[in-house]
Design an enzyme around this catalytic site. Structure first.
Site: not given
Ligand code: PMP
Length: 309
Positions: A160
């Site tokens: 991320k």
């Molecule tokens: N995909 C992307 C590109 C994101 O930025 C996020 C947000 N973090 C998610 C999926 C969902 O991840 P999470 O449920 O861990 O927030």
């Protein structure tokens, strides 16, 4: 969608005033996108304030730093502890927590010098639902983006990283320019990947589909929670490659993410999902998710990290 500023920020082990949390214009991350981050939510629950899947988020953060080989001064335990401190000191009962690890002032060569440490910022504040509060009930209108997601072995999708969000910006801003709420991107092979900041789920004939991580999706913590929670519901789960046109033919679609939570999709490319009929299963999954915080379902996974205010 504005954030509500708080008093203090944690910066490399020090607690400083929000106004004093400033960085140099020569920060490496500002020039080259060399940062990784997490967004985590702290909820008011029947047992007081709880951070949702705290350790899982910090583990994903450390996985992101591992992929990019960022050297760190702090252990996972120390960061977890620092998050508690920043929530307490800002007297927050609920919050969105943003942790940013980035390459700071190390010169402007792309490759940082030896013996540097990445910087860490931890902030916590109130932030309403990313896609707007109405979205949870009324759903959102989406389009398939003309921009594909990052291709395997180019920019890693399991990390991320700040730079990944250039792709998200293109996907999301194109959708808004065209009058939609959110864009959904296909992967480099043309299979469904994810939204600009959310994972995607599809329901057809009582089967819950979601693209596999190999479709360039972020390993979402909410995605994983939904996969586990739906084991309580009578649904088959399939992680499989998904064709774009399948999205036009399904019963329900929803998006998941920490900032957005669980958001129904009412249309895609102007085609109504299930002729705009009620989204029964999505509602059930939304409810099951919230039951974790009301105590109606047991936290058998140990997902709630309690804050002692
Ligand atoms: N995909 C992307 C590109 C994101 O930025 C996020 C947000 N973090 C998610 C999926 C969902 O991840 P999470 O449920 O861990 O927030």
């Amino acid at each position: 969608m504005s954030i509500k500023k708080t008093n203090f920020i944690w910066l490399n082990g020090d607690i400083i005033k929000w106004e004093d949390a400033k960085i140099s214009v020569m920060t490496h991350a500002l020039h080259y996108g060399t940062s990784v981050f997490e967004g985590i939510r702290c909820y008011k629950s029947y047992k007081g304030s709880v951070i949702f899947r705290h350790e899982n988020h910090i583990n994903r953060l450390y996985n992101s730093t591992k992929i990019y080989r960022f050297p760190l001064k702090f252990t996972i335990k120390e960061v977890i502890n620092a998050v508690h401190i920043i929530i307490n000191i800002n007297k927050l009962k609920e919050a969105y927590i943003r942790i940013l690890i980035f390459i700071g002032v190390v010169g402007l060569g792309i490759n940082p010098p030896k013996n540097y440490y990445a910087d860490i910022i931890i902030s916590a504040f109130l932030w309403e639902n990313y896609l707007g509060n109405n979205a949870k009930n009324n759903g959102i209108r989406t389009m398939i983006s003309t921009w594909n997601k990052i291709k395997p072995n180019t920019i890693p999708s399991l990390a991320k990283a700040g730079g990944n969000y250039l792709s998200s910006l293109l996907i999301s801003s194109e959708a808004r320019r065209n009058g939609y709420d959110e864009g959904i991107a296909l992967d480099s092979l043309g299979f469904v990947s994810e939204g600009s900041g959310e994972n995607i789920f599809i329901i057809k004939n009582k089967i819950l589909f979601t693209p596999p991580l190999t479709s360039s999706v972020l390993p979402g913590i909410t995605r994983d929670s939904v996969l586990k929670i739906t084991k309580n519901i009578n649904l088959k789960i399939k992680e499989s490659l998904i064709l774009r046109e399948f999205l036009y033919l399904v019963d329900e679609i929803f998006l998941t993410g920490t900032a957005a939570e669980i958001i129904p999709v009412c249309s895609i490319d102007g085609i109504l999902i299930n002729n705009g009929k009620r989204r029964k299963i999505t509602k059930k999954i939304q409810k099951e998710f919230l039951y974790l915080f009301t105590g109606k379902i047991q936290d058998k996974w140990n997902w709630l990290d309690h804050i002692n205010l």
